[in-house]
Design a protein around this motif. Structure first.
Motif, PDB file in Angstrom:
ATOM      1  N   LEU A 141     -45.776  41.251  20.763  1.00  0.00           N
ATOM      2  CA  LEU A 141     -45.645  41.578  19.589  1.00  0.00           C
ATOM      3  C   LEU A 141     -44.161  41.919  19.287  1.00  0.00           C
ATOM      4  O   LEU A 141     -43.540  41.189  18.239  1.00  0.00           O
ATOM      5  CB  LEU A 141     -46.361  42.430  18.948  1.00  0.00           C
ATOM      6  CG  LEU A 141     -47.686  42.374  18.780  1.00  0.00           C
ATOM      7  CD1 LEU A 141     -48.622  43.681  18.612  1.00  0.00           C
ATOM      8  CD2 LEU A 141     -48.058  41.317  17.729  1.00  0.00           C
ATOM      9  N   LEU A 142     -43.389  42.271  20.236  1.00  0.00           N
ATOM     10  CA  LEU A 142     -42.198  42.897  19.982  1.00  0.00           C
ATOM     11  C   LEU A 142     -41.256  41.540  20.207  1.00  0.00           C
ATOM     12  O   LEU A 142     -40.047  41.205  19.550  1.00  0.00           O
ATOM     13  CB  LEU A 142     -41.414  43.990  20.741  1.00  0.00           C
ATOM     14  CG  LEU A 142     -41.781  45.290  20.547  1.00  0.00           C
ATOM     15  CD1 LEU A 142     -41.426  46.345  21.649  1.00  0.00           C
ATOM     16  CD2 LEU A 142     -41.295  45.642  19.253  1.00  0.00           C
ATOM     17  N   ALA A 143     -41.583  40.515  21.133  1.00  0.00           N
ATOM     18  CA  ALA A 143     -40.779  39.550  21.490  1.00  0.00           C
ATOM     19  C   ALA A 143     -41.031  38.509  20.145  1.00  0.00           C
ATOM     20  O   ALA A 143     -40.106  37.810  19.783  1.00  0.00           O
ATOM     21  CB  ALA A 143     -41.459  38.852  22.494  1.00  0.00           C
ATOM     22  N   ALA A 144     -42.273  38.340  19.709  1.00  0.00           N
ATOM     23  CA  ALA A 144     -42.641  37.507  18.590  1.00  0.00           C
ATOM     24  C   ALA A 144     -41.748  38.122  17.475  1.00  0.00           C
ATOM     25  O   ALA A 144     -41.047  36.988  16.485  1.00  0.00           O
ATOM     26  CB  ALA A 144     -44.168  37.587  18.303  1.00  0.00           C
ATOM     27  N   GLY A 145     -41.757  39.449  16.889  1.00  0.00           N
ATOM     28  CA  GLY A 145     -41.107  39.935  15.984  1.00  0.00           C
ATOM     29  C   GLY A 145     -39.490  39.434  15.958  1.00  0.00           C
ATOM     30  O   GLY A 145     -38.937  39.263  15.069  1.00  0.00           O
ATOM     31  N   LEU A 146     -38.907  39.736  17.377  1.00  0.00           N
ATOM     32  CA  LEU A 146     -37.683  39.678  17.677  1.00  0.00           C
ATOM     33  C   LEU A 146     -37.125  38.081  17.426  1.00  0.00           C
ATOM     34  O   LEU A 146     -36.169  37.828  16.897  1.00  0.00           O
ATOM     35  CB  LEU A 146     -37.274  39.891  19.025  1.00  0.00           C
ATOM     36  CG  LEU A 146     -35.781  39.959  19.528  1.00  0.00           C
ATOM     37  CD1 LEU A 146     -34.810  40.587  18.368  1.00  0.00           C
ATOM     38  CD2 LEU A 146     -35.397  40.117  20.904  1.00  0.00           C
ATOM     39  N   GLY A 147     -38.255  37.190  17.687  1.00  0.00           N
ATOM     40  CA  GLY A 147     -37.817  35.824  17.686  1.00  0.00           C
ATOM     41  C   GLY A 147     -37.956  35.368  16.184  1.00  0.00           C
ATOM     42  O   GLY A 147     -37.198  34.517  15.672  1.00  0.00           O
ATOM     43  N   LEU A 148     -38.823  35.950  15.491  1.00  0.00           N
ATOM     44  CA  LEU A 148     -38.715  35.731  13.864  1.00  0.00           C
ATOM     45  C   LEU A 148     -37.664  36.347  13.213  1.00  0.00           C
ATOM     46  O   LEU A 148     -37.154  35.611  12.368  1.00  0.00           O
ATOM     47  CB  LEU A 148     -40.140  36.029  13.279  1.00  0.00           C
ATOM     48  CG  LEU A 148     -41.297  35.653  13.548  1.00  0.00           C
ATOM     49  CD1 LEU A 148     -42.525  36.367  13.109  1.00  0.00           C
ATOM     50  CD2 LEU A 148     -41.521  34.035  13.074  1.00  0.00           C
ATOM     51  N   LEU A 149     -37.299  37.181  13.504  1.00  0.00           N
ATOM     52  CA  LEU A 149     -35.884  37.939  13.039  1.00  0.00           C
ATOM     53  C   LEU A 149     -34.523  37.152  13.501  1.00  0.00           C
ATOM     54  O   LEU A 149     -34.037  36.758  12.505  1.00  0.00           O
ATOM     55  CB  LEU A 149     -35.787  39.489  13.486  1.00  0.00           C
ATOM     56  CG  LEU A 149     -34.665  40.124  12.739  1.00  0.00           C
ATOM     57  CD1 LEU A 149     -35.212  40.505  11.483  1.00  0.00           C
ATOM     58  CD2 LEU A 149     -34.761  41.637  13.561  1.00  0.00           C
ATOM     59  N   THR A 150     -34.774  36.641  14.582  1.00  0.00           N
ATOM     60  CA  THR A 150     -33.556  35.507  15.142  1.00  0.00           C
ATOM     61  C   THR A 150     -33.480  34.473  14.295  1.00  0.00           C
ATOM     62  O   THR A 150     -32.579  34.040  13.710  1.00  0.00           O
ATOM     63  CB  THR A 150     -33.795  35.432  16.627  1.00  0.00           C
ATOM     64  OG1 THR A 150     -33.723  36.733  17.186  1.00  0.00           O
ATOM     65  CG2 THR A 150     -32.558  34.651  16.959  1.00  0.00           C
ATOM     66  N   ILE A 151     -34.711  34.003  14.056  1.00  0.00           N
ATOM     67  CA  ILE A 151     -34.665  32.658  13.118  1.00  0.00           C
ATOM     68  C   ILE A 151     -34.178  32.970  11.904  1.00  0.00           C
ATOM     69  O   ILE A 151     -33.289  32.123  11.355  1.00  0.00           O
ATOM     70  CB  ILE A 151     -36.167  32.163  13.189  1.00  0.00           C
ATOM     71  CG1 ILE A 151     -36.617  31.453  14.619  1.00  0.00           C
ATOM     72  CG2 ILE A 151     -36.306  30.855  12.091  1.00  0.00           C
ATOM     73  CD1 ILE A 151     -37.841  31.097  14.934  1.00  0.00           C
TER      74      ILE A 151
END
Length: 71
Positions: A5-15
């Protein structure tokens, strides 16, 4: 699971931030280009004022008030 979940959130935030930074970079480049073009145009007009004297014509009425600006 939490790491996923943290990795997915970080990925969305990065995009999202990547889009914002890209838009900012495009705006900075466009602004720089417009400023440079304006400077070059000013230099050209002021270095040859006789060639551009009739670029803008002010029309006046009988009381010498400006009634129109013609390009």
């Amino acid at each position: 699971m939490l790491i996923l979940l943290l990795a997915a959130g970080l990925g969305l935030l990065t995009i999202r931030f990547q889009r914002i930074f890209m838009e900012y970079a495009v705006n900075v480049c466009e602004d720089s280009a417009i400023k440079e073009i304006n400077t070059l145009m000013e230099d050209e007009v002021f270095s040859h004022p006789d060639e551009f004297a009739d670029l803008v014509v002010l029309e006046r009425d009988s009381d010498n008030r400006i009634t129109a600006l013609r390009t």
